[in-house]
Scaffold this motif. Structure first.
Motif, PDB file in Angstrom:
ATOM      1  N   PRO A 187       0.794  -1.225   0.000  1.00  0.00           N
ATOM      2  CA  PRO A 187       0.000   0.000   0.000  1.00  0.00           C
ATOM      3  C   PRO A 187       0.831   1.284   0.000  1.00  0.00           C
ATOM      4  CG  PRO A 187       0.046  -0.953   2.195  1.00  0.00           C
ATOM      5  CD  PRO A 187       0.731  -1.928   1.299  1.00  0.00           C
ATOM      6  N   LEU A 188       2.142   1.188   0.301  1.00  0.00           N
ATOM      7  CA  LEU A 188       2.984   2.384   0.402  1.00  0.00           C
ATOM      8  C   LEU A 188       3.922   2.489  -0.798  1.00  0.00           C
ATOM      9  CD1 LEU A 188       3.887   4.804   2.165  1.00  0.00           C
ATOM     10  CD2 LEU A 188       5.655   3.291   3.118  1.00  0.00           C
ATOM     11  N   SER A 189       3.933   3.654  -1.424  1.00  0.00           N
ATOM     12  CA  SER A 189       4.895   3.950  -2.496  1.00  0.00           C
ATOM     13  C   SER A 189       5.506   5.316  -2.227  1.00  0.00           C
ATOM     14  CB  SER A 189       4.222   3.921  -3.872  1.00  0.00           C
ATOM     15  OG  SER A 189       3.158   4.853  -3.938  1.00  0.00           O
ATOM     16  N   TRP A 190       6.669   5.572  -2.804  1.00  0.00           N
ATOM     17  CA  TRP A 190       7.388   6.797  -2.471  1.00  0.00           C
ATOM     18  C   TRP A 190       8.281   7.259  -3.621  1.00  0.00           C
ATOM     19  CZ3 TRP A 190      12.486   5.545  -2.905  1.00  0.00           C
ATOM     20  CH2 TRP A 190      12.829   4.213  -2.657  1.00  0.00           C
ATOM     21  N   ILE A 191       8.649   8.537  -3.560  1.00  0.00           N
ATOM     22  CA  ILE A 191       9.615   9.143  -4.483  1.00  0.00           C
ATOM     23  C   ILE A 191      10.506  10.070  -3.659  1.00  0.00           C
ATOM     24  CG2 ILE A 191       9.960  10.652  -6.480  1.00  0.00           C
ATOM     25  CD1 ILE A 191       7.176   9.887  -7.447  1.00  0.00           C
ATOM     26  N   ILE A 192      11.812  10.001  -3.852  1.00  0.00           N
ATOM     27  CA  ILE A 192      12.730  10.974  -3.261  1.00  0.00           C
ATOM     28  C   ILE A 192      13.686  11.444  -4.352  1.00  0.00           C
ATOM     29  CG2 ILE A 192      12.627  10.056  -0.914  1.00  0.00           C
ATOM     30  CD1 ILE A 192      15.304   8.677  -1.430  1.00  0.00           C
TER      31      ILE A 192
ATOM     32  N   PHE B 276      13.328  16.886  -2.651  1.00  0.00           N
ATOM     33  CA  PHE B 276      11.891  16.650  -2.651  1.00  0.00           C
ATOM     34  C   PHE B 276      11.594  15.190  -2.333  1.00  0.00           C
ATOM     35  CE2 PHE B 276      13.431  16.236  -7.024  1.00  0.00           C
ATOM     36  CZ  PHE B 276      12.914  15.011  -7.416  1.00  0.00           C
ATOM     37  N   GLY B 277      10.408  14.976  -1.845  1.00  0.00           N
ATOM     38  CA  GLY B 277       9.972  13.627  -1.526  1.00  0.00           C
ATOM     39  C   GLY B 277       8.459  13.532  -1.535  1.00  0.00           C
ATOM     40  N   GLU B 278       7.946  12.330  -1.758  1.00  0.00           N
ATOM     41  CA  GLU B 278       6.509  12.119  -1.845  1.00  0.00           C
ATOM     42  C   GLU B 278       6.157  10.721  -1.357  1.00  0.00           C
ATOM     43  OE1 GLU B 278       4.290  13.995  -5.205  1.00  0.00           O
ATOM     44  OE2 GLU B 278       3.800  11.917  -5.688  1.00  0.00           O
ATOM     45  N   LEU B 279       5.125  10.622  -0.526  1.00  0.00           N
ATOM     46  CA  LEU B 279       4.628   9.342  -0.012  1.00  0.00           C
ATOM     47  C   LEU B 279       3.171   9.177  -0.401  1.00  0.00           C
ATOM     48  CD1 LEU B 279       6.043   9.297   3.643  1.00  0.00           C
ATOM     49  CD2 LEU B 279       6.849   7.936   1.713  1.00  0.00           C
TER      50      LEU B 279
ATOM     51  N   SER C 124      -8.718  -0.127  -1.298  1.00  0.00           N
ATOM     52  CA  SER C 124      -8.544  -0.314  -2.746  1.00  0.00           C
ATOM     53  C   SER C 124      -9.107   0.856  -3.543  1.00  0.00           C
ATOM     54  CB  SER C 124      -9.210  -1.616  -3.181  1.00  0.00           C
ATOM     55  OG  SER C 124     -10.606  -1.592  -2.863  1.00  0.00           O
ATOM     56  N   ASP C 125      -9.972   1.678  -2.909  1.00  0.00           N
ATOM     57  CA  ASP C 125     -10.594   2.810  -3.600  1.00  0.00           C
ATOM     58  C   ASP C 125     -10.076   4.166  -3.137  1.00  0.00           C
ATOM     59  OD1 ASP C 125     -12.341   1.150  -5.065  1.00  0.00           O
ATOM     60  OD2 ASP C 125     -13.688   1.009  -3.327  1.00  0.00           O
ATOM     61  N   TRP C 126      -9.312   4.206  -2.068  1.00  0.00           N
ATOM     62  CA  TRP C 126      -8.968   5.489  -1.448  1.00  0.00           C
ATOM     63  C   TRP C 126      -7.472   5.551  -1.197  1.00  0.00           C
ATOM     64  CZ3 TRP C 126     -10.685   7.176   4.162  1.00  0.00           C
ATOM     65  CH2 TRP C 126     -10.370   8.537   4.336  1.00  0.00           C
ATOM     66  N   ASP C 127      -6.808   6.586  -1.696  1.00  0.00           N
ATOM     67  CA  ASP C 127      -5.384   6.775  -1.428  1.00  0.00           C
ATOM     68  C   ASP C 127      -5.105   8.219  -1.048  1.00  0.00           C
ATOM     69  OD1 ASP C 127      -4.536   8.392  -3.848  1.00  0.00           O
ATOM     70  OD2 ASP C 127      -5.235   6.603  -4.876  1.00  0.00           O
ATOM     71  N   VAL C 128      -4.009   8.418  -0.334  1.00  0.00           N
ATOM     72  CA  VAL C 128      -3.596   9.730   0.154  1.00  0.00           C
ATOM     73  C   VAL C 128      -2.123   9.936  -0.186  1.00  0.00           C
ATOM     74  CG1 VAL C 128      -3.250  11.198   2.170  1.00  0.00           C
ATOM     75  CG2 VAL C 128      -5.292   9.755   2.023  1.00  0.00           C
TER      76      VAL C 128
ATOM     77  N   ASN D 128      -2.730  15.339  -1.489  1.00  0.00           N
ATOM     78  CA  ASN D 128      -3.713  14.900  -2.469  1.00  0.00           C
ATOM     79  C   ASN D 128      -4.413  13.652  -1.937  1.00  0.00           C
ATOM     80  OD1 ASN D 128      -4.083  12.699  -4.867  1.00  0.00           O
ATOM     81  ND2 ASN D 128      -4.778  14.722  -5.517  1.00  0.00           N
ATOM     82  N   THR D 129      -5.693  13.616  -2.155  1.00  0.00           N
ATOM     83  CA  THR D 129      -6.446  12.402  -1.852  1.00  0.00           C
ATOM     84  C   THR D 129      -7.465  12.178  -2.957  1.00  0.00           C
ATOM     85  OG1 THR D 129      -7.809  11.244  -0.214  1.00  0.00           O
ATOM     86  CG2 THR D 129      -8.145  13.625  -0.428  1.00  0.00           C
ATOM     87  N   SER D 130      -7.657  10.934  -3.323  1.00  0.00           N
ATOM     88  CA  SER D 130      -8.628  10.590  -4.359  1.00  0.00           C
ATOM     89  C   SER D 130      -9.428   9.373  -3.916  1.00  0.00           C
ATOM     90  CB  SER D 130      -7.928  10.294  -5.701  1.00  0.00           C
ATOM     91  OG  SER D 130      -7.058   9.189  -5.581  1.00  0.00           O
ATOM     92  N   TYR D 131     -10.692   9.356  -4.319  1.00  0.00           N
ATOM     93  CA  TYR D 131     -11.579   8.262  -3.920  1.00  0.00           C
ATOM     94  C   TYR D 131     -12.399   7.809  -5.118  1.00  0.00           C
ATOM     95  CZ  TYR D 131     -14.719   5.434  -1.093  1.00  0.00           C
ATOM     96  OH  TYR D 131     -15.427   4.373  -0.552  1.00  0.00           O
TER      97      TYR D 131
END
Length: 568
Positions: free
Chosen positions: A145-150, A205-208, A214-218, A271-274
Motif C-alpha cells: 500500500p505504500l509507495s514513495w519518491i525521493i 523533494f519527496g513524496e509518499l 482499494s478505492d482510497w489513497d492519500v 492529495n487524496t482521491s476516492y
C-alpha cells in the motif's frame, strides 16, 4: 521568418535493467521584424492611419532578430529492484541579436531631441544565456500500500546582455547648431548598458502515497528549496559625455554595480482521491507552488542619476531584482466515465492564493518595462471538459474554463514613482485591490471533432477540426497606465492525414478563416499622446508617435507534412 530545426536522439539499452537516451536539439531563427502593426492603433488625426496595412508597421528602422537555441539532454534509468533510479541532465545555450526602433521613446521624454528635424534612434540588443540542470530521483517499485519518491534538483543560469542605443548625427546637430563645445561621437552611441546575472537553485523533494483501501489513497509531498541571485550591471551615456562633457570621442566608461538576493523555503503537497464507483472518481489537491526570483535586464542607474538633465533608461537598486512568488493552490474535482469509456465528463473548481506575484511594471527612469512584485493576488474559477465517441468514426471533445484573477492588495508604485507635482496622478499608476491581472482571459472555450475512416482498402484517413476561443485580455494591471482591453477572438484549425504502417501525409490549415486579432501590445496609447492624462496628439510639438503598436495573430498558414518510419 526563416527557422531551421534539427534533432537527433541516440538510445543505449545494453541490458534489461539499464536504459539511456542522449538527445541534441538545435534551432536557428532569422526574423525580419517583430509581428507588430500600427494598423488601427493610431488616431484618426494621424496621417499614417490611412496608409498602414494590417500587417505593416510605421517604424523608421527595421526590427530584425536572430536567435539560436541548443539543448543537450541525457536521461538515464536503472532498475534497482526495489526502486528505479532516474537521472535527467540538461545543458542549453541561447544567443540572440536584435534591433528596435527607439525614436518615439526618446522624443516623448522631453530632452530636446525633437529640435533636431532628422532625429531618429535605434537600439541593438545582444543576449546570451546558458542553463545547466540536474535531477536525480528514486521511485519505489515494491508492492504494497505504500509507495514513495525521493530526489534532488540543481539549476544554474548564467546570462549576460547588452543594449546599445544610437542617435545618428545628433552630435553634429548639437555642436554645429546649438554651438556646444564638445567632441563629435562618430559611432552615434547615445546609451550603453550591460548586465550579467547568475542564478542557482537547489532543491530536495519527496513524496509518499498510501492506499488506505482499494478505492482510497492519500499522497503527501514536501520540497525544500534554496536559491541565490547575483546581478552585475552598468550604464554609460557616451554621446552625452563626449558632446556635452568633452569626453573622448570613443570613450566608454562602465561603473559596475552589484546586487545580490537569496531565499529559501519549503513547499507542501496533499492529495487524496476516492473511487466512488467504477465510473466516478473524486479528488482534492492542496499544494504550494514557487517561481524563482531574478534580475531585470536593465542597466543600473549611476549614483548621480537624480542630477542628470539628459535622457536615461536605467534601474534603481530596488528595480534591478524581483523576488520569488509563491502560491497556495486548492483544487476539487470529479472525473467520470460512462458507456465503456465512450463518454467522459470532468469538472474541477480551483482557487490560487498568490503571494508576491510577479507582474509587469516600469522603471522610474525611462519607463522601461520590468518585472516587479505586487503584494498579493488570487485566481479562482472552474473548468469543465467532455469527450465522446460517436459510432465507429467520430470522436469529439469540448472544454470550458472560467478564471477570475485579480490583486488582493494595493500595489503602490507599480508603474513608477513621481514627484510632488504629480501626486494627483499616482492613483493612475498604482495597482489597487481588486484590479484584474493582465494576460488572462476570463472565458476560454475549445471544441474539436475527428472523423476516422479506412480508405483505399487499407489506408487510414483522419480529418480533424478544432476551434479555440477566448474573451478579452487586459494588457496592464487593472488597465492602469493606459492599459488596453484586447478583444476576444476565436481561431479554427483543420488538418487531414492519410497514413499507412510506415508513412503518413498531413495537410494542415492553421487559422482556417484567417482571423485577424491583436494578441498583445507594445507600450500603450499614452505613448501617442492619447492617454488618460494627455490632451493632445502632439507632445513636445511632435506630430507623430509610433512607439505604440499591436502584436498580431499569425494569419492563415497552409502546410504539408510527410513522415516515414524506416524499418530496423
Amino acid at each position: 521568418e526563416d527557422t531551421l530545426t534539427g534533432r537527433i536522439a541516440v538510445r543505449w539499452a545494453p541490458n534489461d535493467w539499464f536504459d539511456s537516451t542522449l538527445t541534441y536539439f538545435y534551432q536557428k531563427q532569422d526574423v525580419e521584424g517583430r509581428s507588430i502593426t500600427h494598423y488601427d492603433a493610431l488616431s484618426d488625426e494621424n496621417p499614417l492611419s490611412d496608409v498602414i496595412g494590417k500587417y505593416e508597421s510605421a517604424y523608421r528602422y527595421e526590427e530584425p532578430r536572430e536567435k539560436e537555441d541548443e539543448l543537450l539532454s541525457l536521461e538515464v534509468s536503472a532498475d534497482l529492484g526495489f526502486a528505479e533510479l532516474v537521472s535527467a541532465t540538461g545543458l542549453s545555450n541561447f544567443d540572440a541579436n536584435g534591433q528596435r526602433d527607439q525614436t518615439d521613446l526618446l522624443i516623448r521624454l522631453d530632452y530636446s531631441y525633437e529640435e533636431f528635424p532628422a532625429f531618429s534612434a535605434y537600439t541593438e540588443e545582444v543576449e546570451e544565456r546558458e542553463v545547466f540542470t540536474q535531477e536525480l530521483r528514486l521511485v519505489s517499485q515494491t508492492s504494497g500500500p505504500l509507495s514513495w519518491i525521493i530526489g534532488g534538483f540543481y539549476y544554474d543560469l548564467d546570462s549576460e546582455g547588452s543594449s546599445k542605443e544610437f542617435t545618428p548625427n545628433f552630435d553634429v546637430y548639437a555642436i554645429n547648431v546649438w554651438g556646444v563645445d564638445g567632441n563629435y561621437r562618430p559611432d552615434a552611441l547615445e546609451y550603453f548598458s550591460v548586465d550579467e546575472s547568475e542564478v542557482t537553485e537547489k532543491a530536495l523533494f519527496g513524496e509518499l502515497t498510501y492506499e488506505l483501501t482499494s478505492d482510497w489513497d492519500v499522497t503527501l509531498g514536501l520540497r525544500a528549496y534554496q536559491y541565490d541571485v547575483h546581478s552585475r550591471s552598468a550604464v554609460d551615456l557616451p554621446l552625452y559625455n563626449s558632446v556635452f562633457e568633452s569626453r573622448a570621442s570613443d570613450s566608454i566608461v562602465l561603473d559596475y554595480g552589484e546586487t545580490e538576493a537569496d531565499d529559501s523555503g519549503t513547499l507542501f503537497k496533499f492529495n487524496t482521491s476516492y473511487q466512488f464507483t467504477n465510473s466516478t472518481m473524486g479528488y482534492l489537491t492542496i499544494s504550494e507552488g514557487f517561481r524563482i526570483g531574478g534580475a531585470n535586464s536593465v542597466g543600473a542607474c549611476p549614483d548621480n542619476v537624480d542630477d542628470l538633465n539628459n535622457q536615461i533608461v536605467c534601474a534603481t537598486p530596488e528595480e534591478q531584482l524581483f523576488e520569488a512568488d509563491t502560491t497556495t493552490n486548492y483544487e476539487l474535482g470529479v472525473k467520470t466515465s460512462f458507456f465503456r469509456n465512450k463518454l467522459q465528463l470532468n469538472t474541477a473548481l480551483f482557487y490560487v492564493d498568490w503571494q508576491d506575484p510577479q507582474v509587469s511594471g516600469a522603471t522610474i527612469n525611462g519607463q522601461q518595462p520590468i518585472i516587479v512584485n505586487a503584494e498579493g493576488a488570487e485566481s479562482k474559477g472552474a473548468e469543465f471538459s467532455i469527450r465522446g465517441i460517436i459510432g465507429d468514426n467520430i470522436t469529439t471533445y469540448a472544454t470550458y474554463a472560467y478564471t477570475q484573477a485579480e490583486l488582493t492588495a494595493d500595489a503602490p508604485f507599480l508603474f513608477g514613482v513621481f514627484d510632488e507635482q504629480r501626486t494627483e496622478l499616482q492613483d493612475f499608476y498604482d495597482g489597487k485591490d481588486g484590479d484584474r491581472l493582465p494576460g488572462t482571459a476570463e472565458h476560454q472555450f475549445s471544441f474539436g471533432i475527428t472523423y476516422s475512416q479506412e480508405v483505399f482498402d487499407d489506408k487510414m484517413l483522419n480529418v480533424n477540426y478544432g476551434i479555440t476561443a477566448q474573451s478579452d485580455v487586459y494588457t496592464t494591471v487593472g488597465l492602469r497606465q493606459d492599459g488596453e482591453a484586447l478583444p476576444g477572438y476565436a481561431v479554427s484549425n483543420l488538418n487531414a492525414t492519410i497514413s499507412d504502417e510506415d508513412w503518413s501525409v498531413t495537410l494542415y490549415i492553421d487559422n482556417l478563416f484567417d482571423k485577424y486579432a491583436f494578441t498583445s501590445t507594445r507600450r500603450n496609447v499614452g505613448d501617442i499622446g492619447l492617454g488618460q492624462f494627455n490632451d493632445t496628439l502632439e507632445p513636445n510639438g511632435i506630430e507623430l508617435q509610433r512607439n505604440y503598436g499591436h502584436y498580431v495573430l499569425t494569419p492563415r498558414t497552409v502546410g504539408l507534412m510527410f513522415k516515414y518510419q524506416f524499418g530496423m
